[in-house]
Scaffold this active site. Structure first.
Site, PDB file in Angstrom:
ATOM      1  N   LYS A   1       0.761  -1.057  -0.166  1.00  0.00           N
ATOM      2  CA  LYS A   1      -0.131  -0.019   0.043  1.00  0.00           C
ATOM      3  C   LYS A   1       0.989   1.375  -0.171  1.00  0.00           C
ATOM      4  O   LYS A   1       1.949   1.314   0.818  1.00  0.00           O
ATOM      5  CB  LYS A   1      -1.530  -0.007   1.212  1.00  0.00           C
ATOM      6  CG  LYS A   1      -1.816   0.820   1.620  1.00  0.00           C
ATOM      7  CD  LYS A   1      -2.775   1.224   2.464  1.00  0.00           C
ATOM      8  CE  LYS A   1      -4.008   1.820   2.691  1.00  0.00           C
ATOM      9  NZ  LYS A   1      -5.124   1.740   3.890  1.00  0.00           N
TER      10      LYS A   1
ATOM     11  N   SER B   1      -9.207   1.231   3.267  1.00  0.00           N
ATOM     12  CA  SER B   1      -8.732   2.144   1.716  1.00  0.00           C
ATOM     13  C   SER B   1      -7.270   2.388   1.576  1.00  0.00           C
ATOM     14  O   SER B   1      -7.070   2.608   0.602  1.00  0.00           O
ATOM     15  CB  SER B   1      -8.145   3.536   2.962  1.00  0.00           C
ATOM     16  OG  SER B   1      -7.205   2.635   4.055  1.00  0.00           O
TER      17      SER B   1
ATOM     18  N   SER C   1      -9.965  -1.077   7.506  1.00  0.00           N
ATOM     19  CA  SER C   1      -9.075  -0.943   5.782  1.00  0.00           C
ATOM     20  C   SER C   1      -8.148  -2.167   4.946  1.00  0.00           C
ATOM     21  O   SER C   1      -8.113  -1.512   3.783  1.00  0.00           O
ATOM     22  CB  SER C   1      -8.018   1.076   5.292  1.00  0.00           C
ATOM     23  OG  SER C   1      -8.553   2.121   6.382  1.00  0.00           O
TER      24      SER C   1
END
Lengths: 57, 471
Positions: B80, B157, B181
């Site tokens: 990420k 996210s 997330s």
């Protein structure tokens, strides 16, 4: 009820400058959030130690 | 060798170690697939193609030299884009950090490299990790691969992590989880995502959203692969003041495939009872299936769940604003609008409210511990709904109109608040063919049991092995 002047003052205290038009637009969202936060004051939390840091193990 | 991109990390590591396949070949297969598919899926913000090829060649040379190998030797991973990577830009999914190139790896990036992993690139995300839909105005929103006809949210996210793993653009990825997330995109993209216990995996060098709620963890296509990645990630790190000194077990050894006698607490109140009917029925079926495998299932309720929205916001919003205050003053126009609005909400939380929320955190943490005193894991849906079309802000759940964003984080947020480990696994598909996820929640630092039950579930079912239509 919260007004734009109060919100403006709170925002400034946090170092955030928001134009009144934006504060007015945010007002309904802020009021919903403040209502949720107000519930915290009704909870029986007397004497409870805040979890400032979760478990140091 | 087309299936190399859908081979598990456990199998890739074994095949590489036994020279059945070369790291160069595995990396090339993934880079070719990224080149072919990512323009449509938008899982990656930065692809490190040349560096990955070079790392794969080095891994192959080490393999041939007979030196000891790390557990992920030659296995590709992606991160990420809030995990700092030395010499590779780390944007946080933002315009503000669009050209930011860290000098040092985050601890988790360094640990994956030390384990032998080959970095494919940096993954898309909701800007600064502040949103559960996975929207990104700067790099484009990742496309959920489970619906070829309609653009649906991937969940966030860690949106790029969910999409990349589901669509075969990476066998495993790192995500971060502040209110869900990791588990939300895992649920919506049909993969497996583990939020470890707070303190189990270092946060050092990862862009924060909320210091006291952030967790870093693996997102893969199976619990066994999560166990493999966690083995490389977990453990004390002096650079993270909340890092735990507890020893880390050999997670793979916990995966016995056996849940006989395991005690599962099914969370009905607040969780099952407010999920969409298809989600509720699917998770109830899964609970019965676990009973069929020898587990015992009873129902349990957690107190104060209706207070989670306010209490979590009272912590998250001011912590996030504290980190972003300077940029919000000087570069407000560079934030995407939904994130700027959420950040500003931090200004309206008082210090007393923040402390009240931390007091409630003690109460909820103790309540989850109490529920787990006579049970090994708790079971709940990961999300009350499946992936919604991009742009939809409301959805009907059992005839009641609900806010999409609030719904997505409703079931995951309590365990960021409490800090307990939780793993989302696929458990079915909606009538429209979209993934449904459920989460197992365990005792603090007992990721081994969480992974054991998740793995046993996956040995008995094939939901985790289904491929999305766009893959």
């Amino acid at each position: 009820m919260t007004d734009v002047a109060t919100l403006r003052a709170m925002a400034r205290l946090s170092g955030v400058e928001l134009p009144d038009a934006e504060l007015t637009a945010l007002l309904p969202v802020i009021e919903r959030t403040l209502a949720m936060l107000a519930r915290l004051e009704t909870l029986p939390l007397t004497g409870v130690e805040p979890a400032a840091q979760y478990r140091m193990l | 060798m087309a299936d190399l991109v859908f081979t598990s990390m456990v199998d890739l590591a074994r095949m590489i170690a036994t020279k059945e396949v070369s790291p160069v070949e595995v990396t090339k297969a993934h880079l070719d697939r990224i080149a072919a598919r990512d323009a449509e899926l938008r899982a990656y913000i930065t692809v490190c193609a040349e560096a990955a090829r070079e790392a794969a060649r080095a891994a192959e040379a080490e393999l041939m030299s007979g030196r000891p190998l790390g557990p992920l030797h030659g296995v590709p991973v992606a991160l990420k884009d809030l995990v700092n990577t030395a010499g590779i830009r780390t944007t946080g999914g933002s315009k503000i950090l669009g050209d930011a190139v860290p000098a040092q790896d985050a601890t988790v990036a360094a640990r994956l490299r030390a384990a032998g992993a080959v970095l494919l690139g940096k993954l898309n995300m909701h800007e600064f990790a502040y949103g559960p839909e996975g929207l990104n105005a700067h790099y484009g929103t990742s496309r959920n691969p489970w619906d070829a006809a309609t653009a649906r949210i991937p969940g966030g996210s860690s949106s790029g992590s969910g999409v990349a793993v589901a669509a075969g653009l990476a066998p495993g990825a790192l995500g971060s989880d502040t209110g869900g997330s990791i588990r939300i995109p895992a649920s919506l993209c049909g993969i497996t995502g583990l939020k470890p216990t707070y303190g189990r995996v270092s946060r050092a060098g990862v862009l924060p959203l909320s210091w006291s709620l952030d967790h870093i963890g693996p997102m893969t296509r199976s619990a066994a692969d999560c166990a493999l990645m966690l083995r490389c990630l977990a453990g004390y790190d002096a650079a993270d003041p909340t890092s735990s000194v507890l020893p880390t077990p050999e997670y793979g050894a916990a995966l016995t495939g056996d849940v006989k006698g395991l005690r599962v607490g099914l969370l009905r109140a607040f969780f099952l009872e407010s999920a969409a009917p298809e989600v509720r029925e699917t998770v109830e079926r899964a609970a019965r299936a676990l009973e069929g495998l020898g587990a015992t299932v009873d129902e349990v309720a957690l107190p104060h769940m209706d207070d989670m929205a306010g209490a979590s916001s009272a912590i998250l919003a001011p912590e996030a604003l504290a980190y972003h205050a300077e940029w919000l003053r000087t570069r407000a126009a560079d934030y995407q609008p939904d994130v700027a609005s959420r950040l500003r909400m931090g200004a309206f939380v008082t210090g007393v409210q923040y402390v009240r929320a931390q007091q409630l955190r003690t109460v909820v943490r103790d309540a989850v511990d109490a529920a787990l005193a006579r049970r090994d894991v708790l079971l709940a849906p990961s999300t009350p709904i499946a992936a919604t079309p991009v742009g939809d802000t409301e959805i009907s759940i059992g005839g009641v109109t609900a806010d999409v964003r609030a719904s997505l984080i409703r079931f995951t947020r309590p365990f960021n608040f409490s800090g307990h480990p939780a793993c989302s696994v696929p458990c079915g598909l909606t009538s429209g063919g979209l993934p449904i996820g459920m989460q197992f929640v365990g005792r603090p630092f007992d990721e081994a049991t969480v992974l054991r039950v998740a793995d046993a579930w996956q040995r008995a079912t094939d939901w985790h092995a289904r491929r999305p239509p766009m893959a």
